[in-house]
Design a protein around this motif. Sequence first.
Motif, PDB file in Angstrom:
ATOM      1  N   ALA A 100      37.168  46.063  29.578  1.00 47.13           N
ATOM      2  CA  ALA A 100      36.915  44.621  29.565  1.00 47.13           C
ATOM      3  C   ALA A 100      36.838  44.103  28.130  1.00 47.13           C
ATOM      4  O   ALA A 100      37.424  43.068  27.791  1.00 47.13           O
ATOM      5  CB  ALA A 100      35.617  44.308  30.301  1.00 47.13           C
ATOM      6  N   GLY A 101      36.145  44.854  27.273  1.00 46.44           N
ATOM      7  CA  GLY A 101      35.980  44.442  25.885  1.00 46.44           C
ATOM      8  C   GLY A 101      37.305  44.372  25.152  1.00 46.44           C
ATOM      9  O   GLY A 101      37.600  43.383  24.471  1.00 46.44           O
ATOM     10  N   ALA A 155      39.389  41.456  26.300  1.00 43.29           N
ATOM     11  CA  ALA A 155      38.863  40.206  25.749  1.00 43.29           C
ATOM     12  C   ALA A 155      39.270  40.040  24.285  1.00 43.29           C
ATOM     13  O   ALA A 155      39.765  38.990  23.877  1.00 43.29           O
ATOM     14  CB  ALA A 155      37.346  40.167  25.894  1.00 43.29           C
ATOM     15  N   VAL A 156      39.085  41.102  23.482  1.00 42.48           N
ATOM     16  CA  VAL A 156      39.423  41.026  22.055  1.00 42.48           C
ATOM     17  C   VAL A 156      40.905  40.706  21.879  1.00 42.48           C
ATOM     18  O   VAL A 156      41.281  39.815  21.116  1.00 42.48           O
ATOM     19  CB  VAL A 156      39.077  42.351  21.338  1.00 42.48           C
ATOM     20  CG1 VAL A 156      39.647  42.362  19.927  1.00 42.48           C
ATOM     21  CG2 VAL A 156      37.567  42.536  21.289  1.00 42.48           C
ATOM     22  N   VAL A 191      41.761  37.079  22.915  1.00 38.65           N
ATOM     23  CA  VAL A 191      41.230  36.097  21.975  1.00 38.65           C
ATOM     24  C   VAL A 191      42.041  36.111  20.685  1.00 38.65           C
ATOM     25  O   VAL A 191      42.290  35.073  20.086  1.00 38.65           O
ATOM     26  CB  VAL A 191      39.741  36.371  21.680  1.00 38.65           C
ATOM     27  CG1 VAL A 191      39.217  35.428  20.632  1.00 38.65           C
ATOM     28  CG2 VAL A 191      38.921  36.209  22.953  1.00 38.65           C
ATOM     29  N   CYS A 192      42.486  37.311  20.275  1.00 39.14           N
ATOM     30  CA  CYS A 192      43.229  37.430  19.020  1.00 39.14           C
ATOM     31  C   CYS A 192      44.645  36.880  19.135  1.00 39.14           C
ATOM     32  O   CYS A 192      45.135  36.206  18.235  1.00 39.14           O
ATOM     33  CB  CYS A 192      43.296  38.889  18.570  1.00 39.14           C
ATOM     34  SG  CYS A 192      41.766  39.454  17.845  1.00 39.14           S
ATOM     35  N   LYS A 228      45.576  31.142  21.714  1.00 36.85           N
ATOM     36  CA  LYS A 228      44.467  30.315  22.191  1.00 36.85           C
ATOM     37  C   LYS A 228      44.463  30.291  23.714  1.00 36.85           C
ATOM     38  O   LYS A 228      44.804  29.305  24.350  1.00 36.85           O
ATOM     39  CB  LYS A 228      44.593  28.904  21.627  1.00 36.85           C
ATOM     40  CG  LYS A 228      44.288  28.843  20.153  1.00 36.85           C
ATOM     41  CD  LYS A 228      43.218  27.809  19.864  1.00 36.85           C
ATOM     42  CE  LYS A 228      42.563  28.083  18.508  1.00 36.85           C
ATOM     43  NZ  LYS A 228      41.366  27.278  18.302  1.00 36.85           N
ATOM     44  N   LEU A 272      39.139  29.959  27.608  1.00 38.64           N
ATOM     45  CA  LEU A 272      38.005  30.871  27.705  1.00 38.64           C
ATOM     46  C   LEU A 272      37.864  31.484  29.101  1.00 38.64           C
ATOM     47  O   LEU A 272      37.619  32.688  29.236  1.00 38.64           O
ATOM     48  CB  LEU A 272      36.738  30.099  27.329  1.00 38.64           C
ATOM     49  CG  LEU A 272      35.507  30.888  26.941  1.00 38.64           C
ATOM     50  CD1 LEU A 272      35.854  31.958  25.931  1.00 38.64           C
ATOM     51  CD2 LEU A 272      34.469  29.944  26.352  1.00 38.64           C
ATOM     52  N   PHE A 273      38.071  30.662  30.132  1.00 36.58           N
ATOM     53  CA  PHE A 273      37.840  31.210  31.478  1.00 36.58           C
ATOM     54  C   PHE A 273      38.911  32.221  31.864  1.00 36.58           C
ATOM     55  O   PHE A 273      38.642  33.167  32.602  1.00 36.58           O
ATOM     56  CB  PHE A 273      37.703  30.091  32.524  1.00 36.58           C
ATOM     57  CG  PHE A 273      38.991  29.436  32.924  1.00 36.58           C
ATOM     58  CD1 PHE A 273      39.497  28.382  32.194  1.00 36.58           C
ATOM     59  CD2 PHE A 273      39.680  29.882  34.039  1.00 36.58           C
ATOM     60  CE1 PHE A 273      40.679  27.777  32.563  1.00 36.58           C
ATOM     61  CE2 PHE A 273      40.866  29.282  34.420  1.00 36.58           C
ATOM     62  CZ  PHE A 273      41.366  28.230  33.669  1.00 36.58           C
ATOM     63  N   VAL A 309      40.320  34.311  29.693  1.00 39.88           N
ATOM     64  CA  VAL A 309      39.902  35.529  29.000  1.00 39.88           C
ATOM     65  C   VAL A 309      38.916  36.296  29.875  1.00 39.88           C
ATOM     66  O   VAL A 309      39.028  37.509  30.066  1.00 39.88           O
ATOM     67  CB  VAL A 309      39.248  35.194  27.635  1.00 39.88           C
ATOM     68  CG1 VAL A 309      38.704  36.454  26.978  1.00 39.88           C
ATOM     69  CG2 VAL A 309      40.241  34.504  26.722  1.00 39.88           C
ATOM     70  N   ILE A 310      37.979  35.554  30.447  1.00 43.83           N
ATOM     71  CA  ILE A 310      36.933  36.191  31.247  1.00 43.83           C
ATOM     72  C   ILE A 310      37.506  36.791  32.537  1.00 43.83           C
ATOM     73  O   ILE A 310      37.204  37.936  32.891  1.00 43.83           O
ATOM     74  CB  ILE A 310      35.813  35.178  31.549  1.00 43.83           C
ATOM     75  CG1 ILE A 310      35.125  34.793  30.238  1.00 43.83           C
ATOM     76  CG2 ILE A 310      34.809  35.744  32.529  1.00 43.83           C
ATOM     77  CD1 ILE A 310      34.186  33.643  30.350  1.00 43.83           C
ATOM     78  N   VAL A 311      38.371  36.023  33.204  1.00 44.26           N
ATOM     79  CA  VAL A 311      38.977  36.523  34.443  1.00 44.26           C
ATOM     80  C   VAL A 311      39.786  37.787  34.170  1.00 44.26           C
ATOM     81  O   VAL A 311      39.634  38.810  34.856  1.00 44.26           O
ATOM     82  CB  VAL A 311      39.880  35.438  35.090  1.00 44.26           C
ATOM     83  CG1 VAL A 311      40.672  36.036  36.250  1.00 44.26           C
ATOM     84  CG2 VAL A 311      39.053  34.266  35.571  1.00 44.26           C
ATOM     85  N   SER A 345      39.612  39.943  31.670  1.00 43.69           N
ATOM     86  CA  SER A 345      38.788  41.079  31.268  1.00 43.69           C
ATOM     87  C   SER A 345      38.087  41.702  32.464  1.00 43.69           C
ATOM     88  O   SER A 345      38.001  42.926  32.586  1.00 43.69           O
ATOM     89  CB  SER A 345      37.726  40.645  30.253  1.00 43.69           C
ATOM     90  OG  SER A 345      38.293  39.858  29.263  1.00 43.69           O
ATOM     91  N   THR A 346      37.582  40.838  33.334  1.00 48.10           N
ATOM     92  CA  THR A 346      36.889  41.349  34.513  1.00 48.10           C
ATOM     93  C   THR A 346      37.856  42.105  35.422  1.00 48.10           C
ATOM     94  O   THR A 346      37.517  43.159  35.976  1.00 48.10           O
ATOM     95  CB  THR A 346      36.240  40.190  35.285  1.00 48.10           C
ATOM     96  OG1 THR A 346      35.555  39.348  34.354  1.00 48.10           O
ATOM     97  CG2 THR A 346      35.250  40.708  36.290  1.00 48.10           C
TER      98      THR A 346
END
Lengths: 242, 99
Positions: B67-68, B71-72, B75-76, B79, B82-83, B85-87, B89-90
């Motif tokens: 997940a981490g 996400a990284v 994000v890198c 753009k 945000l949501f 990225v979260i979906v 990663s999960t």
Amino acid sequence: MTDYSRRMSLFRRGMLDSVPIVMGYVPACITFGLVGKSLSLGNWEVFLLSALVYAGASQFIGAKLLAAGTLAPIILLLTLIINLRYGFISTSFSQRINRQSGLWSKAMVGFGLTEEVYAISMISRRNGERKEKLSTAYLLGLELPPYAVTLLSTWTGIILAQYIPEHILPALNTSLYALLIALIVPQLRGSKRSIVICISAAASSWLLEPYLGASTVLVSMMIGAWAGGRTSLKKTNGREAA
Amino acid sequence: MTILLIAAMGIVTFLLRFTPLLLAKKVPIEGKSSGFLDNLPLAVLSSLTIPGIFQVDAETPWVGIAAGLTAVLLVCIRKVPLFLVIVASTLAALLVKVI
């Protein structure tokens, strides 16, 4: 625009900004409901820990202490120590809010001030409205949905306790960490100071966690912020955040 | 009785959050202490992430790491909202867990 419609639009913007927090809280609170039940606490006890304490990780510790039958003064003292970080967060936050706002609105904003709300509001401030104070309307919009889903998801977790396979939950809980990372990484670009803060806070947290447990955040956030202050104060302009 | 204790825990936590807002001075704190407080958001976020992300699944640390990393990367690269990225990663974490 009238005062009312201006406040409503700020409130809506707050709610929009709260979407990532909400997505992180849903699985976390379902887990809390499940864990609380697995510790054989009563439904209302689990629910009220979410509704009244509303403090993320320290709820889990609270639930464990309650289940273990720890003496009340000890539980309260530990709650104070573990949640002391909110005192610092709130002190930092207090410089960004409208100081003229009334007692009642300060109380509501204060109650809903979690780490994630704090981070999002401090970072949205960096997007071009540095000078502007955060309005109460915006903050309430930002705080209300996360609190509402906390109540709903905790209750859902309590009910699901009989059905859900518990081993799948940790994977869902990574959403909260994805949110944290998405908030951290953009700040690191082109800022030596931010990198120093991040690395020193993360490293000290990692090293101290086996000894300090739930109080680690309090100590390591001080170390990180202090280390950041020690690095050259030369302003770097790359501190834009997403 | 337990309910009363939980309420007391809530009051302690609330006072920690509320009192600084109540005591906020009319004049903002300048200089060194302000720099310290400016650094706090990032410091809090960093210490919450590590080592927590490695411990999120006690049996399989790879769940958190997947997940981490997702996400990284997201994000890198661009753009990405945000949501999303979260979906993503999960989902990555779930995938690792299932495998």
